[in-house]
Motif scaffolding. Structure first.
Motif, PDB file in Angstrom:
ATOM      1  N   TRP A   1     -30.938 -43.102 -23.001  1.00  0.00           N
ATOM      2  CA  TRP A   1     -30.902 -43.739 -21.692  1.00  0.00           C
ATOM      3  C   TRP A   1     -30.731 -42.663 -20.638  1.00  0.00           C
ATOM      4  O   TRP A   1     -29.639 -42.144 -20.417  1.00  0.00           O
ATOM      5  N   ASP A   2     -31.807 -42.282 -19.990  1.00  0.00           N
ATOM      6  CA  ASP A   2     -31.818 -41.194 -19.016  1.00  0.00           C
ATOM      7  C   ASP A   2     -31.394 -41.744 -17.655  1.00  0.00           C
ATOM      8  O   ASP A   2     -32.200 -42.239 -16.889  1.00  0.00           O
ATOM      9  N   VAL A   3     -30.101 -41.681 -17.367  1.00  0.00           N
ATOM     10  CA  VAL A   3     -29.568 -42.195 -16.116  1.00  0.00           C
ATOM     11  C   VAL A   3     -29.109 -41.027 -15.256  1.00  0.00           C
ATOM     12  O   VAL A   3     -28.812 -39.940 -15.767  1.00  0.00           O
ATOM     13  N   PRO A   4     -29.034 -41.202 -13.913  1.00  0.00           N
ATOM     14  CA  PRO A   4     -29.276 -42.459 -13.195  1.00  0.00           C
ATOM     15  C   PRO A   4     -30.763 -42.788 -13.087  1.00  0.00           C
ATOM     16  O   PRO A   4     -31.601 -41.898 -13.105  1.00  0.00           O
ATOM     17  N   ILE A   5     -31.048 -44.101 -12.963  1.00  0.00           N
ATOM     18  CA  ILE A   5     -32.406 -44.569 -12.755  1.00  0.00           C
ATOM     19  C   ILE A   5     -32.385 -45.580 -11.616  1.00  0.00           C
ATOM     20  O   ILE A   5     -31.355 -46.191 -11.333  1.00  0.00           O
ATOM     21  N   THR A   6     -33.526 -45.749 -10.950  1.00  0.00           N
ATOM     22  CA  THR A   6     -33.663 -46.714  -9.866  1.00  0.00           C
ATOM     23  C   THR A   6     -34.579 -47.837 -10.317  1.00  0.00           C
ATOM     24  O   THR A   6     -35.669 -47.579 -10.833  1.00  0.00           O
ATOM     25  N   VAL A   7     -34.138 -49.091 -10.156  1.00  0.00           N
ATOM     26  CA  VAL A   7     -34.935 -50.234 -10.564  1.00  0.00           C
ATOM     27  C   VAL A   7     -35.236 -51.092  -9.344  1.00  0.00           C
ATOM     28  O   VAL A   7     -34.438 -51.183  -8.415  1.00  0.00           O
ATOM     29  N   SER A   8     -36.422 -51.726  -9.367  1.00  0.00           N
ATOM     30  CA  SER A   8     -36.881 -52.539  -8.245  1.00  0.00           C
ATOM     31  C   SER A   8     -37.331 -53.896  -8.745  1.00  0.00           C
ATOM     32  O   SER A   8     -37.639 -54.072  -9.926  1.00  0.00           O
ATOM     33  N   ALA A   9     -37.393 -54.872  -7.843  1.00  0.00           N
ATOM     34  CA  ALA A   9     -37.892 -56.197  -8.184  1.00  0.00           C
ATOM     35  C   ALA A   9     -39.378 -56.102  -8.518  1.00  0.00           C
ATOM     36  O   ALA A   9     -40.134 -55.417  -7.848  1.00  0.00           O
ATOM     37  N   GLY A  10     -39.796 -56.802  -9.580  1.00  0.00           N
ATOM     38  CA  GLY A  10     -41.193 -56.810  -9.977  1.00  0.00           C
ATOM     39  C   GLY A  10     -41.621 -55.590 -10.758  1.00  0.00           C
ATOM     40  O   GLY A  10     -42.782 -55.484 -11.149  1.00  0.00           O
ATOM     41  N   ALA A  11     -40.700 -54.645 -11.002  1.00  0.00           N
ATOM     42  CA  ALA A  11     -41.030 -53.435 -11.751  1.00  0.00           C
ATOM     43  C   ALA A  11     -39.914 -53.131 -12.743  1.00  0.00           C
ATOM     44  O   ALA A  11     -39.142 -52.181 -12.566  1.00  0.00           O
ATOM     45  N   PRO A  12     -39.768 -53.954 -13.817  1.00  0.00           N
ATOM     46  CA  PRO A  12     -38.691 -53.743 -14.783  1.00  0.00           C
ATOM     47  C   PRO A  12     -38.815 -52.412 -15.501  1.00  0.00           C
ATOM     48  O   PRO A  12     -39.913 -51.937 -15.766  1.00  0.00           O
ATOM     49  N   VAL A  13     -37.656 -51.792 -15.777  1.00  0.00           N
ATOM     50  CA  VAL A  13     -37.591 -50.518 -16.489  1.00  0.00           C
ATOM     51  C   VAL A  13     -37.263 -50.794 -17.951  1.00  0.00           C
ATOM     52  O   VAL A  13     -36.338 -51.542 -18.263  1.00  0.00           O
ATOM     53  N   ARG A  14     -38.022 -50.183 -18.857  1.00  0.00           N
ATOM     54  CA  ARG A  14     -37.854 -50.410 -20.295  1.00  0.00           C
ATOM     55  C   ARG A  14     -36.986 -49.308 -20.884  1.00  0.00           C
ATOM     56  O   ARG A  14     -37.245 -48.123 -20.711  1.00  0.00           O
ATOM     57  N   LEU A  15     -35.938 -49.722 -21.614  1.00  0.00           N
ATOM     58  CA  LEU A  15     -35.066 -48.804 -22.324  1.00  0.00           C
ATOM     59  C   LEU A  15     -34.983 -49.212 -23.787  1.00  0.00           C
ATOM     60  O   LEU A  15     -35.109 -50.389 -24.125  1.00  0.00           O
ATOM     61  N   THR A  16     -34.762 -48.239 -24.664  1.00  0.00           N
ATOM     62  CA  THR A  16     -34.582 -48.541 -26.083  1.00  0.00           C
ATOM     63  C   THR A  16     -33.158 -49.014 -26.321  1.00  0.00           C
ATOM     64  O   THR A  16     -32.205 -48.318 -25.988  1.00  0.00           O
ATOM     65  N   ALA A  17     -33.021 -50.207 -26.899  1.00  0.00           N
ATOM     66  CA  ALA A  17     -31.682 -50.736 -27.209  1.00  0.00           C
ATOM     67  C   ALA A  17     -31.255 -50.254 -28.592  1.00  0.00           C
ATOM     68  O   ALA A  17     -31.856 -49.351 -29.165  1.00  0.00           O
ATOM     69  N   MET A  18     -30.220 -50.856 -29.152  1.00  0.00           N
ATOM     70  CA  MET A  18     -29.671 -50.405 -30.428  1.00  0.00           C
ATOM     71  C   MET A  18     -29.813 -51.509 -31.464  1.00  0.00           C
ATOM     72  O   MET A  18     -28.989 -52.427 -31.530  1.00  0.00           O
ATOM     73  N   PRO A  19     -30.849 -51.457 -32.310  1.00  0.00           N
ATOM     74  CA  PRO A  19     -31.072 -52.533 -33.279  1.00  0.00           C
ATOM     75  C   PRO A  19     -29.940 -52.697 -34.277  1.00  0.00           C
ATOM     76  O   PRO A  19     -29.698 -53.784 -34.780  1.00  0.00           O
ATOM     77  N   GLU A  20     -29.214 -51.602 -34.582  1.00  0.00           N
ATOM     78  CA  GLU A  20     -28.107 -51.723 -35.534  1.00  0.00           C
ATOM     79  C   GLU A  20     -27.010 -52.620 -34.995  1.00  0.00           C
ATOM     80  O   GLU A  20     -26.248 -53.209 -35.768  1.00  0.00           O
ATOM     81  N   LEU A  21     -26.919 -52.768 -33.665  1.00  0.00           N
ATOM     82  CA  LEU A  21     -25.946 -53.682 -33.085  1.00  0.00           C
ATOM     83  C   LEU A  21     -26.538 -55.066 -32.870  1.00  0.00           C
ATOM     84  O   LEU A  21     -25.880 -56.072 -33.106  1.00  0.00           O
ATOM     85  N   LEU A  22     -27.793 -55.121 -32.417  1.00  0.00           N
ATOM     86  CA  LEU A  22     -28.424 -56.412 -32.155  1.00  0.00           C
ATOM     87  C   LEU A  22     -28.527 -57.252 -33.414  1.00  0.00           C
ATOM     88  O   LEU A  22     -28.521 -58.480 -33.356  1.00  0.00           O
ATOM     89  N   ASN A  23     -28.629 -56.609 -34.570  1.00  0.00           N
ATOM     90  CA  ASN A  23     -28.837 -57.327 -35.826  1.00  0.00           C
ATOM     91  C   ASN A  23     -27.551 -57.537 -36.607  1.00  0.00           C
ATOM     92  O   ASN A  23     -27.589 -57.949 -37.772  1.00  0.00           O
ATOM     93  N   GLN A  24     -26.406 -57.249 -36.032  1.00  0.00           N
ATOM     94  CA  GLN A  24     -25.138 -57.439 -36.739  1.00  0.00           C
ATOM     95  C   GLN A  24     -24.249 -58.401 -35.970  1.00  0.00           C
ATOM     96  O   GLN A  24     -24.310 -58.493 -34.748  1.00  0.00           O
ATOM     97  N   ASP A  25     -23.429 -59.101 -36.712  1.00  0.00           N
ATOM     98  CA  ASP A  25     -22.483 -60.036 -36.108  1.00  0.00           C
ATOM     99  C   ASP A  25     -21.157 -59.314 -35.878  1.00  0.00           C
ATOM    100  O   ASP A  25     -20.173 -59.509 -36.590  1.00  0.00           O
ATOM    101  N   VAL A  26     -21.148 -58.429 -34.874  1.00  0.00           N
ATOM    102  CA  VAL A  26     -19.943 -57.684 -34.522  1.00  0.00           C
ATOM    103  C   VAL A  26     -19.660 -57.908 -33.049  1.00  0.00           C
ATOM    104  O   VAL A  26     -20.538 -58.288 -32.281  1.00  0.00           O
ATOM    105  N   GLY A  27     -18.417 -57.675 -32.669  1.00  0.00           N
ATOM    106  CA  GLY A  27     -18.058 -57.812 -31.265  1.00  0.00           C
ATOM    107  C   GLY A  27     -18.509 -56.601 -30.471  1.00  0.00           C
ATOM    108  O   GLY A  27     -17.854 -55.558 -30.477  1.00  0.00           O
ATOM    109  N   TRP A  28     -19.640 -56.705 -29.792  1.00  0.00           N
ATOM    110  CA  TRP A  28     -20.194 -55.580 -29.051  1.00  0.00           C
ATOM    111  C   TRP A  28     -20.758 -56.060 -27.725  1.00  0.00           C
ATOM    112  O   TRP A  28     -21.089 -57.219 -27.550  1.00  0.00           O
TER     113      TRP A  28
END
Length: 255
Positions: free
Chosen positions: A43-70
């Motif tokens: 996640w290369d921050v800082p970044i600037t985001v605008s309406a109508g132009a969403p910024v795509r970042l890679t999330a963390m599948p190891e967390l998205l696919n687990q039932d943990v408190g995150w």
């Protein structure tokens, strides 16, 4: 809350500004069971985001696919406000496939006009930067079968360095339609110098041409433009620059 976030089924994170004002994302953190465990270098921050132009970042599948408190914590700045968005959080996050990106139904062409230069010398190397007062000529041409509303044209400063150089004058040109890019105000803005202002409409294969006089009184400024468009229910923003690189403008006189 000025942000809306989409977490896709393919483990991607999309961040978009909710309103018309751009938002700076200054930090992103992953928190597991109330402890900060990851500040992801992807996640290369800082970044600037605008309406109508969403910024795509890679999330963390190891967390998205687990039932943990995150959750993720996203620090944001918008105008004079700042805060932290917790993801997931009802009302601001969508756990779904990312929305389809809409291709801009227009093309842009940029030329620099009416240019003097400021010459900077660093370690014996001379670099010429267009001096304050030059013109950026922007031509926008519609491509679709229906008219496209050019809703706005916004200015974004990328960098500013405190430098002084020598003014080198070149032959000038007489500009046509005139606007002024004001880089020294906060936020930077575009000011109409003639009798008309945004929005404009371009029909199929029709063009609008904008001469943008650029002004700054200090430093060496790297900046870009964002052209907001609307066609029916579709909206978006097109980045305008010099072949993928920011425009650069330097103050004419030493401080």
């Amino acid at each position: 809350m000025p942000l809306i976030v989409t977490i896709g089924s393919d483990s991607t994170l999309w961040i978009e500004a909710r309103g018309q004002q751009a938002v700076i994302v200054s930090a992103l953190r992953t928190v597991v069971q109330d402890e900060v465990c990851v500040v992801d270098e992807r996640w290369d921050v800082p970044i600037t985001v605008s309406a109508g132009a969403p910024v795509r970042l890679t999330a963390m599948p190891e967390l998205l696919n687990q039932d943990v408190g995150w959750h993720l914590e996203i620090d944001w700045i918008c105008g004079g406000r700042r805060g932290t968005l917790r993801v997931p959080e009802s009302g601001h996050v969508i756990l779904a496939t990312p929305v389809a990106r809409v291709s801009a139904p227009l093309v842009t062409d940029v030329r620099l006009r009416n240019i003097d230069y400021v010459a900077f010398v660093d370690d014996g190397v001379v670099e010429e930067v267009p001096a304050s007062g030059h013109t950026v000529q922007l031509t926008v041409t519609g491509l679709s079968g229906t008219p496209v509303l050019l809703a706005d044209l916004r200015v974004e400063v990328i960098t500013r360095s405190d430098r002084s150089g020598t003014l080198v004058r070149h032959a000038g040109e007489v500009p046509r339609r005139r606007f002024e890019v004001q880089l020294d105000v906060e936020p930077p803005r575009l000011a109409a110098l003639g009798g008309s202002d945004f929005p404009y409409v371009v029909g199929p294969h029709e063009s609008e041409c904008f001469d943008l006089k650029v002004s700054t009184h200090r430093g060496d400024v790297a900046w870009i433009l964002w052209l907001d468009w609307r066609r029916g229910r579709d909206t978006g923003s097109v980045r305008v620059d010099l072949g993928g690189h920011p425009f650069r403008t330097a103050g004419r006189w030493p401080r």
